[in-house]
Scaffold this motif. Structure first.
Motif, PDB file in Angstrom:
ATOM      1  N   GLU A   6     -51.534  14.304 -55.775  1.00 59.60           N
ATOM      2  CA  GLU A   6     -51.560  12.840 -55.646  1.00 59.60           C
ATOM      3  C   GLU A   6     -50.177  12.241 -55.898  1.00 59.60           C
ATOM      4  OE1 GLU A   6     -56.211  11.678 -56.377  1.00 59.60           O
ATOM      5  OE2 GLU A   6     -54.863  11.707 -58.117  1.00 59.60           O
ATOM      6  N   ASN A   7     -49.468  12.810 -56.854  1.00 59.70           N
ATOM      7  CA  ASN A   7     -48.110  12.324 -57.119  1.00 59.70           C
ATOM      8  C   ASN A   7     -47.197  12.555 -55.926  1.00 59.70           C
ATOM      9  OD1 ASN A   7     -48.815  11.368 -59.573  1.00 59.70           O
ATOM     10  ND2 ASN A   7     -48.132  13.178 -60.715  1.00 59.70           N
ATOM     11  N   CYS A   8     -47.566  13.495 -55.073  1.00 65.30           N
ATOM     12  CA  CYS A   8     -46.783  13.726 -53.855  1.00 65.30           C
ATOM     13  C   CYS A   8     -47.342  12.907 -52.689  1.00 65.30           C
ATOM     14  CB  CYS A   8     -46.790  15.204 -53.497  1.00 65.30           C
ATOM     15  SG  CYS A   8     -45.990  16.234 -54.721  1.00 65.30           S
ATOM     16  N   GLY A   9     -48.237  11.970 -53.006  1.00 67.33           N
ATOM     17  CA  GLY A   9     -48.717  11.039 -51.982  1.00 67.33           C
ATOM     18  C   GLY A   9     -49.881  11.558 -51.147  1.00 67.33           C
ATOM     19  N   GLY A  11     -46.252  18.846 -46.465  1.00 68.74           N
ATOM     20  CA  GLY A  11     -45.187  17.878 -46.198  1.00 68.74           C
ATOM     21  C   GLY A  11     -45.686  16.518 -45.773  1.00 68.74           C
ATOM     22  N   GLY A  12     -45.223  16.059 -44.626  1.00 68.10           N
ATOM     23  CA  GLY A  12     -45.567  14.699 -44.177  1.00 68.10           C
ATOM     24  C   GLY A  12     -46.870  14.620 -43.402  1.00 68.10           C
ATOM     25  N   MET A  13     -47.676  15.644 -43.481  1.00 67.84           N
ATOM     26  CA  MET A  13     -48.910  15.619 -42.678  1.00 67.84           C
ATOM     27  C   MET A  13     -49.905  14.568 -43.150  1.00 67.84           C
ATOM     28  SD  MET A  13     -50.091  19.427 -41.742  1.00 67.84           S
ATOM     29  CE  MET A  13     -51.364  19.375 -40.527  1.00 67.84           C
ATOM     30  N   GLU A  26     -47.863  25.193 -60.212  1.00 69.88           N
ATOM     31  CA  GLU A  26     -46.837  25.637 -59.246  1.00 69.88           C
ATOM     32  C   GLU A  26     -47.457  25.807 -57.848  1.00 69.88           C
ATOM     33  OE1 GLU A  26     -43.758  26.176 -57.294  1.00 69.88           O
ATOM     34  OE2 GLU A  26     -43.619  25.401 -59.349  1.00 69.88           O
ATOM     35  N   ASP A  27     -48.703  26.331 -57.799  1.00 70.72           N
ATOM     36  CA  ASP A  27     -49.400  26.445 -56.506  1.00 70.72           C
ATOM     37  C   ASP A  27     -49.588  25.061 -55.888  1.00 70.72           C
ATOM     38  OD1 ASP A  27     -49.823  29.269 -56.474  1.00 70.72           O
ATOM     39  OD2 ASP A  27     -51.492  29.043 -57.879  1.00 70.72           O
ATOM     40  N   ALA A  28     -49.912  24.086 -56.736  1.00 72.00           N
ATOM     41  CA  ALA A  28     -50.129  22.721 -56.232  1.00 72.00           C
ATOM     42  C   ALA A  28     -48.834  22.157 -55.638  1.00 72.00           C
ATOM     43  CB  ALA A  28     -50.635  21.825 -57.359  1.00 72.00           C
ATOM     44  N   ARG A  29     -47.716  22.420 -56.332  1.00 68.37           N
ATOM     45  CA  ARG A  29     -46.414  21.927 -55.818  1.00 68.37           C
ATOM     46  C   ARG A  29     -46.095  22.572 -54.474  1.00 68.37           C
ATOM     47  NH1 ARG A  29     -44.158  22.748 -61.278  1.00 68.37           N
ATOM     48  NH2 ARG A  29     -44.641  20.824 -62.390  1.00 68.37           N
TER      49      ARG A  29
END
Ligand code: SAH
Length: 354
Positions: A314-317, A279-281, A269-272
């Motif tokens: 990583e799944n969040c790019g 965000g988009g940084m 949850e911390d990772a999310r």
């Protein structure tokens, strides 16, 4: 009054100083080369300077040079940890890491630190004093000299908060990258900060090509306050705004350091939440399983926990690395070698440090 410290002067300042003594400007060039390229430890080594000039310099100016107090070489990966003694009896810690891309030296920017991060050994005794530009350079110079190997990269990630010693840090960077000195590329230098926002903005305006690493260590203001007292002064959103400004001004992608502490900031949850926060940084996240410090009871998450944290990001790019532990067999976490030394000598009596 403290004597002017010659090794902290820029080439222009040194030339003004030397010509004011009635010497020709080329003498300043020779002196600069002895200090910053030949890495002389003393005026005696400067054999092409007239003896009388060397005597004048010795009488009128300070000249820093570290003494070697301890050197430990890892049998695991060739990492070397150094404890250096300063002229006033203080000791500081530096580390040499050997990589395929070159040799990297991690330097201290202060003796002690006043930022108080909960998991960090360097801050336990508080701040003793700022290091001079020359005392930061000397860590790199001494290691290059002792090993006979070129130092190609420098990270300001040892003891101290570099942006709390801003003017000396800037002078250090100027001298380290100077073409008449070791000429280390700005792109091979990383400065790590706990997040002093005014100074991050000021550094951005210098438009240097160095990498800035922010010690983030938490996905929210609330959790950051638990780990880092500096968060009481600067809100996490302010700090991230300053980091965006750094990227806009310099074009250099930010690095975020995140020490994983089991049960505190290392859950999925911390990772999310961290992924949402950033965000988009355009950034790089460096995960550091916390190095246990004996004074604190923080522990690392297990390997699977670390990998799960990385996966979410990583799944969040996000671009994520896990910091390789170097020199694990030669005095644990950052600041531990220095702290061990200070503790031992405190017990032996105050004179022992001198
Ligand atoms: N004052 C600077 C440099 C500190 S040391 C800063 O705050 O960035 C470099 C990094 O190591 C920082 O990210 C720091 O928070 C981290 N660090 C310090 N002690 C640690 C420990 N015991 N385990 C893991 N990381 C640690």
């Amino acid at each position: 009054m403290m004597k002017t410290d010659l090794k902290s002067l820029t080439r222009e300042e040194l030339t003004a100083e030397i010509t004011a003594l009635g010497e020709k400007p080329f003498r300043a060039g020779q002196l600069y080369q002895w200090m910053h390229q030949k890495l002389a430890r003393d005026y005696d080594e400067m054999t092409n300077l007239p003896k009388a000039l060397r005597e004048t310099l010795r009488e009128q100016y300070g000249y820093t040079s570290h003494t070697l107090v301890d050197r430990r070489i890892s049998k695991l990966d060739g990492t070397e940890k150094y404890l250096f003694g300063l002229a006033d009896g203080n000791v500081i810690e530096s580390v040499l890491m050997r990589y395929q891309f070159g040799n990297s030296v991690c330097i201290s920017s202060q003796a002690g630190c006043r930022m108080g991060c909960r998991f960090c050994a360097s801050t336990i005794g508080g701040l003793t004093r700022n290091l001079l530009p020359s005392e930061m350079l000397d860590q790199v110079y001494a290691i290059q000299k002792l090993t006979g190997e070129r130092v190609s990269h420098v990270v300001v990630m040892g003891t101290g908060e570099p942006l709390d010693n801003y003017d000396n840090l800037l002078r250090f960077l100027k001298l380290l990258t100077d073409e008449n000195g070791l000429h280390i590329s700005q792109r091979n230098i990383t400065v790590s900060t706990c997040g002093l926002t005014e100074q991050i903005r000021k550094l951005a305006d210098e438009k240097l090509q160095i990498t800035l690493a922010l010690s983030l260590h938490a996905p929210s203001q609330k959790k950051r306050m638990e780990l880092m007292p500096v968060a009481y002064k600067y809100d996490i959103s302010e700090v991230l705004d300053a980091c965006r400004y750094y990227f806009e001004q310099t074009g250099r992608r930010m690095t975020f350091e995140y020490s994983l502490v089991d049960g505190v900031n290392a859950s999925v949850e911390d990772a999310r939440e961290l992924a949402r926060l950033l965000g988009g940084m355009n950034c790089h996240i460096n995960l550091i399983p916390v190095n246990p410090v004996s004074e604190r009871n923080y522990t690392q998450p297990g390997r699977s926990g670390v990998l799960a944290f990385k996966n979410v990001l990583e799944n969040c790019g996000k671009t994520v690395t896990i910091r390789r532990e170097m020199g694990r067999d030669i005095a644990g976490a950052c600041g531990q070698l220095r702290k061990g030394y200070l503790d031992k000598h405190k017990q032996a009596g105050p004179d022992a440090v001198c």
